[in-house]
Structure formats: structure tokens, C-alpha cells
Design a protein around this motif. Structure first.
Motif, PDB file in Angstrom:
ATOM      1  N   ASN A 148       0.813  -1.206   0.000  1.00  0.00           N
ATOM      2  CA  ASN A 148       0.000   0.000   0.000  1.00  0.00           C
ATOM      3  C   ASN A 148       0.852   1.263   0.000  1.00  0.00           C
ATOM      4  OD1 ASN A 148      -2.089  -1.729   0.065  1.00  0.00           O
ATOM      5  ND2 ASN A 148      -2.762  -1.251   2.138  1.00  0.00           N
ATOM      6  N   GLY A 149       2.184   1.080   0.042  1.00  0.00           N
ATOM      7  CA  GLY A 149       3.067   2.253   0.007  1.00  0.00           C
ATOM      8  C   GLY A 149       2.847   3.190   1.178  1.00  0.00           C
TER       9      GLY A 149
ATOM     10  N   TYR B 286       4.016  13.762   3.601  1.00  0.00           N
ATOM     11  CA  TYR B 286       3.146  13.880   2.418  1.00  0.00           C
ATOM     12  C   TYR B 286       2.133  12.746   2.330  1.00  0.00           C
ATOM     13  CZ  TYR B 286       1.522  14.429  -2.342  1.00  0.00           C
ATOM     14  OH  TYR B 286       0.728  14.588  -3.443  1.00  0.00           O
ATOM     15  N   PHE B 287       2.565  11.554   2.694  1.00  0.00           N
ATOM     16  CA  PHE B 287       1.626  10.424   2.674  1.00  0.00           C
ATOM     17  C   PHE B 287       0.392  10.750   3.520  1.00  0.00           C
ATOM     18  CE2 PHE B 287      -0.186   6.837   4.922  1.00  0.00           C
ATOM     19  CZ  PHE B 287      -0.660   6.097   3.855  1.00  0.00           C
TER      20      PHE B 287
ATOM     21  N   SER C  22      -1.933  13.367   1.883  1.00  0.00           N
ATOM     22  CA  SER C  22      -2.718  12.756   0.831  1.00  0.00           C
ATOM     23  C   SER C  22      -3.793  11.842   1.428  1.00  0.00           C
ATOM     24  CB  SER C  22      -1.745  12.002  -0.075  1.00  0.00           C
ATOM     25  OG  SER C  22      -2.404  11.095  -0.884  1.00  0.00           O
TER      26      SER C  22
ATOM     27  N   ARG D  76      -7.819  12.430   0.990  1.00  0.00           N
ATOM     28  CA  ARG D  76      -8.641  11.376   0.382  1.00  0.00           C
ATOM     29  C   ARG D  76      -9.778  10.971   1.293  1.00  0.00           C
ATOM     30  NH1 ARG D  76      -3.830   7.926  -1.142  1.00  0.00           N
ATOM     31  NH2 ARG D  76      -4.239   7.289   0.925  1.00  0.00           N
TER      32      ARG D  76
ATOM     33  N   GLU E 117      -9.904  18.679  -1.361  1.00  0.00           N
ATOM     34  CA  GLU E 117      -8.773  18.846  -2.274  1.00  0.00           C
ATOM     35  C   GLU E 117      -7.475  18.977  -1.488  1.00  0.00           C
ATOM     36  OE1 GLU E 117      -9.004  18.519  -5.402  1.00  0.00           O
ATOM     37  OE2 GLU E 117     -10.896  19.335  -6.153  1.00  0.00           O
ATOM     38  N   LEU E 118      -6.429  18.316  -1.992  1.00  0.00           N
ATOM     39  CA  LEU E 118      -5.081  18.522  -1.486  1.00  0.00           C
ATOM     40  C   LEU E 118      -4.475  19.612  -2.353  1.00  0.00           C
ATOM     41  CD1 LEU E 118      -2.611  17.405   0.205  1.00  0.00           C
ATOM     42  CD2 LEU E 118      -2.044  16.118  -1.824  1.00  0.00           C
ATOM     43  N   VAL E 119      -4.071  20.721  -1.758  1.00  0.00           N
ATOM     44  CA  VAL E 119      -3.556  21.821  -2.578  1.00  0.00           C
ATOM     45  C   VAL E 119      -2.145  22.210  -2.148  1.00  0.00           C
ATOM     46  CG1 VAL E 119      -5.912  22.683  -2.829  1.00  0.00           C
ATOM     47  CG2 VAL E 119      -4.405  23.742  -1.153  1.00  0.00           C
TER      48      VAL E 119
END
Lengths: 259, 489
Positions: free
Chosen positions: B64-65, B245-246, B249, B253, B258-260
Motif C-alpha cells: 500500500n506504500g 506527504y503520505f 494525501s 482522500r 482537495e489537497l492543494v
């Protein structure tokens, strides 16, 4: 959707398509050379020309050109660079593309850096190029079935079609550059065999014969690859699809526009 | 002795650390009452069975990273956060007390922020030395006289708790800027449910998966009055090279927002807009995961490319909510931390439910003298560092390191605090030497909007090196799933 995200989707589609098409062009050229004795400068030089590369020595041999177009990191259109760029675009929009698409793309990005990929390149060139073509086909297929078909998907498609229109035109260019068209060669068995090979490189061999049974390959092939309305890699179909998508993006919507 | 055919059981060779409280065992071979069911089931596993499950859990993370990035090369190396399969249990009734203590603490800290940016009553009455607050790096003069929507400053806090050898939970620090790690809590739980499905039913573990919904509700509840219904909420991230960052995100989700990045937003007429394919779209609430310094190049660091020019103008005009508010760094400054218990008494007229670790404030001459003379017994921390950087662990430091720190302390005492070394509680952890006690801490997450909600449990971080008391992921720590168990008997 966010404009930057649209940009990433567009370039993701383009780079994936580009990697596939470079593999196609390299594969065609390999196949062509098996049948014909062509002067050295006509063998691989055309591939560099259609990729917009003008700074390689004129006598660059097949291996040098293939390495440059496949692996060279400083060549931004090489297969390796295109896959890295596709993955980098996807990484920025992981919340937009599906987890399955990301996983596969990441897998192939890592594969390109592995010794297995190099080994396959050296041991079986055709199998290697087939594998590269599969990357785009897989990601496109997975995305089709797992990603919402909204604007993000449409931008992904736009990148794909625009790149494809350009690349089909380029593949035709290979033919033009390899056999500098002296009129007396047109229609010879060599010329016809070239056209057949080009059709095959675009996966167009069978569709061509179904659509235009018994026709003489010469002008009919270029006509088919440029103007056919249902062949997915024709310049016409790809450009039309691009225009339809682009029109949709500029269509007014009900959302109120801010100043 | 077990016969030659009997496979060794998981807990068979577990030896307690005699100096630490153990989260599962009251005494060798004797679990805490509420852990009995858990140990009955887990303890029935052989080492081999346990290792099989561990392998399948690792695979879930890799596929799943679920990674964090380490700043090094341009590509950003991605690593897996080491995860230990043995849960860290907390008894439900004890958790209820912790939860009440955390809510009390966040209430006081929130009033404190409102106070220091308005009347400064707590400074005027001498409860906290004014200089400590006004000279704090986290104090933002731009916030003076401004009230964020709902007077809410601390929308998300991660408070680090430790348990001392007597079994008492103590507060180690409050992370009131943009605490990370909550995505691991949720992902760890997903993996545990796949690996030990029956255990969850038998132990009645409180759910953590509702975090994104609670966060979205809290963020929406503090939208500016002029916002749409529902308001447009976005998550502002520094980008894919950031170590968290994971998580950015993941949260975007799961909240469906929105991820901006900074470049996606712009300010016009004191309103914030998102650049979309359909033209500008108004933004009401920004859950920002970038520091104050980088938010607005026109107001803070001019070289920041991560922020949005004029964002502070829109904020001060009341047209956008930032979460957390600007200037909350003054509340999680390690030099302010020792005063939080006094804040609770001052603002709420209540006794603090949770205690701090006793702390020496080096800005005070008496404390400084004591610290310099007792360095080998103390942990010294730089007040503006986090992630285990800028720290001296006295008992393990060389005399050279100690004298170097003593010089730093004398030249810049405001920059340091010191605490006695607390031996953190241990929890059974799988190591190269088999099952062994490893030190753990606990970071619960407190989410506040119109009301306050505490994630039951939180991130248990574990030191993986024998005897180590440092649990930070940037320093090689791992994590465990935290189980708040309703009924363990």
C-alpha cells in the motif's frame, strides 16, 4: 478541479503514451532492418531526427541510438525519462488517481531501475520493448476500471490522444526519412514491405486489411494511418478525440464564476 | 521444560524491565487484569505463528506504500515506518480520565492563546513571565487583537504522554502547530484488523477510523460566517517531498477534500481562491500542514515558495479560517510548557487532571545553576526543536558533550529546559532477540471545532533499540496500534 492537478493528469497521460510509442518506433526500426540492407546513416539517424535530437554524431550506430532513446537520463524523451516523469506526475496527484494505478506505475518505475530490466534489454530486445508497451496499456486499463471518469480522467485522455496523434505522424516520418523517396522506388517490393512493417508497428495490420481489403499498400497505408475514422491510432481519430475533450473543458457550467 | 516437539509460545521467554512500568504485565507472568483476555488469545500463539502474521502485515504496508519520506536526495527516499504487531493496551476507564485531562488542557491552552493575543491578563498578573511569551519564536505580533472564527486556535493537537514507573501518565509536551502521525494510527488499525480479526471482538476495542469525519466536521464548524454550506475545505501541503506527504494525501482522500499546494491558491480582494479548470473557486477553510513561517511570503518569510501571498490579509479580514490558527507555536513552546498546570488553575479554576513532568526553566537563574550542576541526571531540550533534535540525554552523554551543553546553556538559557530522566513504561515488542520490553510513549490526537473530540488511543511510538528512551520516527523508532479496551476481563 484544481488546474495544477489537471496539468499533472495531462502529462501523466502524455508521458505514458510517449514511452509506449518510443518502444514502438524502436521496435519497427529493428524489424525493418532485418529485411533490408540500408546505408548506415539511413538506419538509425531518422529516429533521432523525429525525436528532435540533432547533437549526436552522424555515424552513431544502432546500439548507441537505442541506448540514448531508451535509457539516457539527459534525454527528456527517453523511455526511462518518460516513465520517471509519468511517475513524478502521478506522485503529485495520488489522491486523484486510483491506488491500483499508482501501485502498478510505481512497480514499473522501480523495475526500470532494476538489473532485471537491463538484463532483459540485453538478452531479448523485442521482449523488452513489448514490456514497455504493456506499461501504458496496463495503467490505462487499470485506470479505466478504477478511476472516476470525471475531469481528471478526461485530462489524462487528452494527454494520451494528443501524444498519440503526434507519434503516429512521427512513425510515418520514419518511413519517409529511411527511404528518401526517389520516385522509381515507389511501388517496389521493398517499398511495400516497409509499409507493411509500419502498419504492424501501429497494431494496424489487421484493421487495415479488414477495412481496405486487397488495396495496394503504398498510398493506402498513409491514408489509413492519417485519415481513418475508427482506427484508434489514426491521426484523425486522435485529433478528433482531443478536440472533443478540449471543447468539453471550455463548455460553460452551472458553477458561478468568481471575479 | 517444553518437550522437543512443543513449539515455544510467544510470551514464554518475555522478561520484564525491572525499572519500568509494563503496559501488559503487573508482575512476571501476571498480566494486568484488563489485559487477561488479550493475553489469553495472543499468548496462545506460537512464535512461528506470530512471525507468519508479522510477514503478512509487513506486506500490507509495502504494497500500500504506507511510507514517510526522508529529506535527502531530490527524489525523496521513502521508508516504511517500522510497525510492531503486539498492541499497546489502555484500560477504558483509565482512558476516560486521560480524555477528560486532555480536553481540560486544550481548553486552557486555547484560552491562553486568546489571552496573550488580546488582554494578556496572565502576563499582567505575573502567572507567566511576560518575556517568556513575548520573546517566544512562536509568538506572532500579527495576531494581536485578532480573533479567529469561534475563538478557536487549536483545531488539532497531538499531546505526548509518557507513563512513569509508578504507572502515572504524565504530559511530556503539547504539539499545537501541525502534529503528524494520525494516518499511521488509522493504517495500523486496518492492518491489525486484517491480521487479528477475532481479537477485536473479544477485547472490544474503541474505533479510530472515524477520525477523518470528526476532523472534517470540526474544520467545517469554524468556517467564516460568509462561507457556503457546506464550506469549501482544503488541505494545504508543502508537497510530495515533505516527510508527512503520505499523511496529507491520506487525510485529503479520507475527508474527500482537495489537497492543494501554495501555487494552487491566490488572494484577491481579501478572499482566497483555488485555481480550477472552471475558473477561481472560493476557499473557506484551510487545514494547513505548513508552518507559520512559510504561510505568506508577504507577511512572514519572503523566500517562501510554499505559501500564498496576502493569505494573512484574507485571514485577518475574517474571510478564511486557518487550522491551526497562526501563532499557536507560543502554546507549544517548551519554555511555556511548565506553566500549563498554572494556566489550568488560572483560567478554569480547576485542578489539572494530568500532570507535567517536573521541569527546570533555564531562563530562571536558580534553575539554570541547578541544571548546569546536575547535567548527568537530566534530559536537556532546546525549546524550539522537535523530533528528538537538540537534546542532551544526561545519563548517556560523555563528559565532553555535557561541558559543551553547559556552555550553550549559559550563553542562551532562554533556549533550554531540563527534566529529570523519566524511565518510560515498556510494552512487549518483537525484536531480533525475540519478545522483549521496549520503551513507549503515547500521542493522542485532540480535534476541536464547535466541540472537542479525542481520538480513543493515539499513536504509540516505541523505541526499537534496547534501553533507548528516544521514540521519534526520525530517530529510528517504530509504532504500535493502541487499543482502548472497553472490557478486558
Amino acid at each position: 478541479m484544481i488546474s495544477r492537478v489537471a496539468d499533472h493528469c495531462f502529462w501523466l497521460g502524455r508521458y505514458l503514451e510517449r514511452a509506449e510509442n518510443i518502444a514502438r518506433v524502436l521496435e519497427v526500426n529493428q524489424t525493418l532492418l532485418l529485411d533490408f540492407a540500408v546505408p548506415l546513416e539511413q538506419q538509425w539517424q531518422p529516429l533521432l531526427i523525429i525525436s528532435g535530437i540533432h547533437d549526436m554524431p552522424e555515424d552513431a550506430d544502432g546500439e548507441t541510438v537505442q541506448i540514448h532513446l531508451t535509457w539516457e537520463p539527459s534525454n527528456h524523451s527517453s523511455i526511462a525519462s518518460s516513465i520517471s516523469a509519468a511517475r513524478e506526475n502521478a506522485r503529485n496527484i495520488r489522491e486523484v488517481i486510483s491506488a491500483e494505478s499508482w501501485e502498478r506505475l510505481n512497480y514499473y518505475y522501480l523495475w526500470m531501475q532494476s538489473s532485471q530490466a537491463r538484463a532483459l534489454y540485453h538478452s531479448d530486445r523485442n521482449a523488452f520493448y513489448s514490456e514497455i508497451k504493456h506499461i501504458n496499456q496496463l495503467i490505462t486499463g487499470i485506470s479505466e476500471g478504477t478511476m472516476s471518469h470525471g475531469e481528471a480522467w478526461e485530462f489524462f485522455q487528452l494527454g494520451k490522444y494528443l501524444e498519440r496523434a503526434g507519434q503516429t505522424a512521427r512513425i510515418l516520418d520514419v518511413k519517409y526519412h529511411i527511404l528518401l523517396p526517389t520516385v522509381d522506388q515507389v511501388g517496389t517490393p521493398v517499398d511495400n514491405a516497409h509499409w507493411v512493417a509500419i502498419l504492424m508497428s501501429c497494431s494496424g495490420y489487421e484493421p487495415f486489411h479488414k477495412q481496405r481489403p486487397g488495396s495496394d499498400p503504398g498510398t493506402a497505408v498513409s491514408d489509413f494511418l492519417i485519415f481513418d475514422s475508427i482506427f484508434p491510432r489514426s491521426v484523425r481519430l486522435s485529433s478528433t478525440a482531443s478536440i472533443v475533450l478540449a471543447r468539453r473543458f471550455i463548455a460553460p457550467t452551472s458553477t458561478s464564476e468568481a471575479p | 521444560m517444553s518437550g522437543p516437539d512443543a513449539e515455544p509460545l510467544l510470551f514464554q521467554d518475555y522478561k520484564l524491565n525491572s525499572k519500568a512500568w509494563d503496559e501488559l504485565f503487573a508482575a512476571p507472568g501476571r498480566p494486568h487484569g484488563f489485559c487477561r483476555v488479550l493475553l489469553d488469545r495472543l499468548g496462545g500463539l506460537s512464535v512461528r505463528e506470530f512471525l507468519d502474521r508479522r510477514t503478512s502485515a509487513d506486506l500490507v504496508f509495502i504494497n500500500n506504500g504506507i511510507t514517510f519520506s526522508v529529506y535527502s536526495d531530490r527524489r525523496g527516499t521513502e521508508k516504511i515506518f517500522p510497525f510492531d504487531l503486539i498492541p499497546r493496551p489502555v484500560y477504558g476507564a483509565e482512558w476516560d480520565r486521560l480524555e477528560a485531562g486532555l480536553i481540560q488542557r486544550i481548553r486552557a491552552l486555547n484560552i491562553f492563546l486568546d489571552d496573550v493575543y488580546h488582554d494578556q491578563r496572565i502576563l499582567n498578573e505575573g502567572v507567566i513571565p511576560a518575556a517568556l511569551v513575548l520573546e517566544s519564536k512562536g509568538f506572532r505580533p500579527e495576531m494581536i487583537g485578532f480573533s479567529p472564527p469561534g475563538k478557536q486556535y487549536l483545531h488539532v493537537v497531538g499531546t505526548d504522554l509518557i507513563r512513569d514507573p509508578t504507572g502515572e501518565f504524565l504530559v511530556l509536551e503539547d504539539n499545537g502547530r501541525s502534529p503528524s502521525g494520525v494516518s499511521y494510527v488509522i493504517e495500523n488499525r486496518v492492518v491489525m484488523k486484517k491480521v487479528f480479526p477475532q481479537l477485536f471482538q473479544q477485547c472490544t476495542v474503541r474505533r479510530v477510523e472515524d477520525y477523518p469525519r470528526h476532523l472534517w466536521e470540526a474544520l467545517s464548524s469554524v468556517a467564516p460566517p460568509s462561507a457556503d454550506d457546506p464550506p469549501t475545505v482544503v488541505l494545504l501541503s508543502p508537497g510530495p517531498y515533505n516527510s508527512a506527504y503520505f499523511e496529507h494525501s491520506f487525510l485529503a482522500r479520507h475527508m474527500g477534500i482537495e489537497l492543494v499546494f501554495g501555487q494552487d491558491l491566490f488572494v484577491q480582494d481579501e478572499q482566497v481562491f483555488l485555481r480550477t479548470t472552471r475558473g477561481p473557486e472560493r476557499v473557506d477553510v484551510i487545514y494547513r500542514r505548513i508552518d507559520d513561517d512559510f504561510l505568506d511570503p508577504k507577511c512572514f518569510r519572503p523566500d517562501s515558495l510554499l505559501g500564498v501571498p496576502d493569505l494573512m490579509k484574507a485571514y485577518r479580514a475574517g474571510n478564511v479560517t486557518l487550522a491551526n490558527a497562526v501563532g499557536t507555536g507560543v502554546a507549544d513552546d517548551k519554555a511555556i510548557y511548565p506553566f500549563v498546570e498554572d494556566m489550568i488553575r488560572f483560567y478554569l479554576s480547576e485542578e489539572p487532571i494530568l500532570r507535567n513532568v517536573p521541569t527546570y526553566i533555564c531562563a530562571r537563574p536558580d534553575d539554570l545553576a541547578y541544571v548546569v550542576n546536575h547535567l548527568p541526571e537530566l534530559v536537556v531540550k532546546a525549546v524550539n526543536e522537535s523530533g528528538g533534535y537538540g537534546m542532551l540525554m544526561g545519563p548517556w552523554a560523555s563528559s565532553q558533550q555535557c561541558s559543551e551543553f553547559a556552555r550553550n546553556l549559559r550563553s542562551n538559557p532562554r533556549n533550554y529546559i531540563a527534566q529529570p530522566v523519566v524511565t518510560l513504561s515498556t510494552s512487549p515488542t518483537w525484536t531480533d532477540e525475540g519478545l522483549a520490553p521496549r520503551h513507549v510513549d503515547l500521542r493522542p490526537y485532540i480535534v476541536s471545532g464547535a466541540s472537542t473530540w479525542v481520538l480513543p488511543g493515539g499513536l504509540t511510538r516505541t523505541a526499537l533499540v534496547k534501553g533507548s528512551l528516544v521514540v521519534n520516527s526520525s530517530q529510528g523508532g517504530g509504532s504500535k496500534d493502541t487499543w482502548v479496551m472497553e472490557n478486558g476481563r
